[in-house]
Design a protein around this motif. Sequence first.
Motif, PDB file in Angstrom:
ATOM      1  N   MET A   1      26.136  31.165 -16.914  1.00 28.28           N
ATOM      2  CA  MET A   1      27.589  30.521 -17.110  1.00 28.28           C
ATOM      3  C   MET A   1      27.703  29.037 -17.066  1.00 28.28           C
ATOM      4  N   THR A   2      26.981  28.460 -16.096  1.00 22.78           N
ATOM      5  CA  THR A   2      26.748  26.866 -15.724  1.00 22.78           C
ATOM      6  C   THR A   2      26.040  26.422 -16.779  1.00 22.78           C
ATOM      7  N   GLN A   3      24.968  26.831 -17.482  1.00 20.16           N
ATOM      8  CA  GLN A   3      24.314  26.400 -18.448  1.00 20.16           C
ATOM      9  C   GLN A   3      25.101  26.295 -19.684  1.00 20.16           C
ATOM     10  N   MET A   4      25.817  27.404 -19.833  1.00 20.93           N
ATOM     11  CA  MET A   4      26.746  27.438 -21.226  1.00 20.93           C
ATOM     12  C   MET A   4      27.800  26.312 -21.033  1.00 20.93           C
ATOM     13  N   PHE A   5      28.526  26.479 -19.875  1.00 21.47           N
ATOM     14  CA  PHE A   5      29.533  25.429 -19.675  1.00 21.47           C
ATOM     15  C   PHE A   5      29.146  23.795 -19.697  1.00 21.47           C
ATOM     16  N   GLN A   6      27.927  23.584 -19.197  1.00 22.58           N
ATOM     17  CA  GLN A   6      27.257  22.279 -19.092  1.00 22.58           C
ATOM     18  C   GLN A   6      27.002  21.685 -20.427  1.00 22.58           C
TER      19      GLN A   6
ATOM     20  N   LYS B   1      28.935  20.959 -29.923  1.00 21.97           N
ATOM     21  CA  LYS B   1      28.989  22.409 -29.338  1.00 21.97           C
ATOM     22  C   LYS B   1      30.129  22.727 -28.579  1.00 21.97           C
ATOM     23  N   ALA B   2      30.793  23.723 -28.838  1.00 18.54           N
ATOM     24  CA  ALA B   2      32.029  24.255 -28.306  1.00 18.54           C
ATOM     25  C   ALA B   2      31.984  25.469 -27.650  1.00 18.54           C
ATOM     26  N   ILE B   3      32.741  25.627 -26.570  1.00 19.80           N
ATOM     27  CA  ILE B   3      32.682  26.838 -25.599  1.00 19.80           C
ATOM     28  C   ILE B   3      34.428  27.383 -25.497  1.00 19.80           C
ATOM     29  N   ILE B   4      34.656  28.393 -25.922  1.00 17.96           N
ATOM     30  CA  ILE B   4      35.971  29.225 -25.834  1.00 17.96           C
ATOM     31  C   ILE B   4      35.634  30.076 -24.402  1.00 17.96           C
ATOM     32  N   PHE B   5      36.303  29.496 -23.445  1.00 13.62           N
ATOM     33  CA  PHE B   5      36.275  30.217 -21.989  1.00 13.62           C
ATOM     34  C   PHE B   5      37.658  31.246 -22.019  1.00 13.62           C
ATOM     35  N   ASN B   6      37.262  32.405 -22.488  1.00 17.65           N
ATOM     36  CA  ASN B   6      38.401  33.477 -22.439  1.00 17.65           C
ATOM     37  C   ASN B   6      38.325  34.060 -21.027  1.00 17.65           C
TER      38      ASN B   6
ATOM     39  N   ASP C   1      30.035  20.313 -25.454  1.00 19.72           N
ATOM     40  CA  ASP C   1      30.850  19.103 -25.606  1.00 19.72           C
ATOM     41  C   ASP C   1      32.063  19.357 -25.373  1.00 19.72           C
ATOM     42  N   VAL C   2      32.827  20.242 -25.955  1.00 18.90           N
ATOM     43  CA  VAL C   2      34.106  20.533 -25.804  1.00 18.90           C
ATOM     44  C   VAL C   2      34.412  21.960 -25.277  1.00 18.90           C
ATOM     45  N   HIS C   3      35.537  22.203 -24.437  1.00 20.59           N
ATOM     46  CA  HIS C   3      35.595  23.524 -24.222  1.00 20.59           C
ATOM     47  C   HIS C   3      37.390  23.782 -24.439  1.00 20.59           C
ATOM     48  N   PHE C   4      37.504  24.969 -24.649  1.00 21.58           N
ATOM     49  CA  PHE C   4      38.721  25.618 -24.700  1.00 21.58           C
ATOM     50  C   PHE C   4      39.026  26.766 -23.845  1.00 21.58           C
ATOM     51  N   TRP C   5      40.001  26.627 -22.570  1.00 28.35           N
ATOM     52  CA  TRP C   5      40.072  27.518 -21.718  1.00 28.35           C
ATOM     53  C   TRP C   5      41.538  28.390 -22.196  1.00 28.35           C
ATOM     54  N   LEU C   6      41.262  29.687 -22.029  1.00 28.55           N
ATOM     55  CA  LEU C   6      42.487  30.501 -22.476  1.00 28.55           C
ATOM     56  C   LEU C   6      42.843  31.274 -21.489  1.00 28.55           C
ATOM     57  N   ALA C   7      43.971  31.427 -21.009  1.00 31.31           N
ATOM     58  CA  ALA C   7      44.288  32.330 -19.850  1.00 31.31           C
ATOM     59  C   ALA C   7      45.790  32.828 -20.002  1.00 31.31           C
TER      60      ALA C   7
ATOM     61  N   TRP D   1      32.308  28.742  -9.082  1.00 31.57           N
ATOM     62  CA  TRP D   1      30.964  28.831  -9.136  1.00 31.57           C
ATOM     63  C   TRP D   1      30.318  27.582  -9.697  1.00 31.57           C
ATOM     64  N   LEU D   2      31.097  26.657 -10.512  1.00 31.76           N
ATOM     65  CA  LEU D   2      30.486  25.379 -10.797  1.00 31.76           C
ATOM     66  C   LEU D   2      30.040  24.633  -9.711  1.00 31.76           C
ATOM     67  N   GLU D   3      30.243  24.910  -8.586  1.00 32.69           N
ATOM     68  CA  GLU D   3      29.734  24.040  -7.459  1.00 32.69           C
ATOM     69  C   GLU D   3      28.377  24.295  -7.142  1.00 32.69           C
ATOM     70  N   VAL D   4      27.666  25.123  -7.835  1.00 29.57           N
ATOM     71  CA  VAL D   4      26.212  24.990  -7.540  1.00 29.57           C
ATOM     72  C   VAL D   4      25.496  24.024  -8.477  1.00 29.57           C
TER      73      VAL D   4
END
Length: 189
Positions: A63-68, A2-7, A71-77, A94-97
């Motif tokens: 957000m924390t559920q999606m991120f956790q 499972k991948a997430i693209i963090f725009n 398996d793989v993340h792509f961060w774009l900035a 916020w991942l501090e929660v």
Amino acid sequence: MKAIIFNGSLERRTESTSGLISNYLSERLKESGIQTDIFTLADSGIPLFDVTLTKTPLAVERMTQMFQNADVHFWLAPLYHGSIPGVMKNCLDWLEVTANSYEPYLTDKTVGLVCWADGLQAMQGINAMDAIAKSLRAWTLPFSVPILRSSLFHINDSKQISEFYSGKLDKLVNIATTKKIEKTIINQS
């Protein structure tokens, strides 16, 4: 997988730089049979980080559920004044929660990094995201994509990623999904 693209941009238009890169990566991942979600910060409703709240905001829980779960993340900035946008850092704060979870933050997640700038300083954004990802216990890929914005798109089509950068983005996806760095053989004639 499972991948997430963090725009991490505040651009909402699908034709924006962040939208076009997000969609390009999403298509490549789906072609490889990988379940992919795009998390668009501009549409997320993530509030300012506030440790005094007694209840975690619903947008943060999602957000924390999606991120956790990815398996793989792509961060774009985009690069703003020497770093990533503050709202992107706020979102990651916020991942501090998850600090008291069995596997807090982004423990053992793989993160690919992409940053673009109008000048040649996009690597500053990559370095900022690298430090944040490692602080969140994630593994960043040994290959990232710093982009010179003026060279990102084809000369005749401002909505199509250039061959130069599509090759780099494809390599990032390949490394993230196979955990292998393969040599590219260039035909030198």
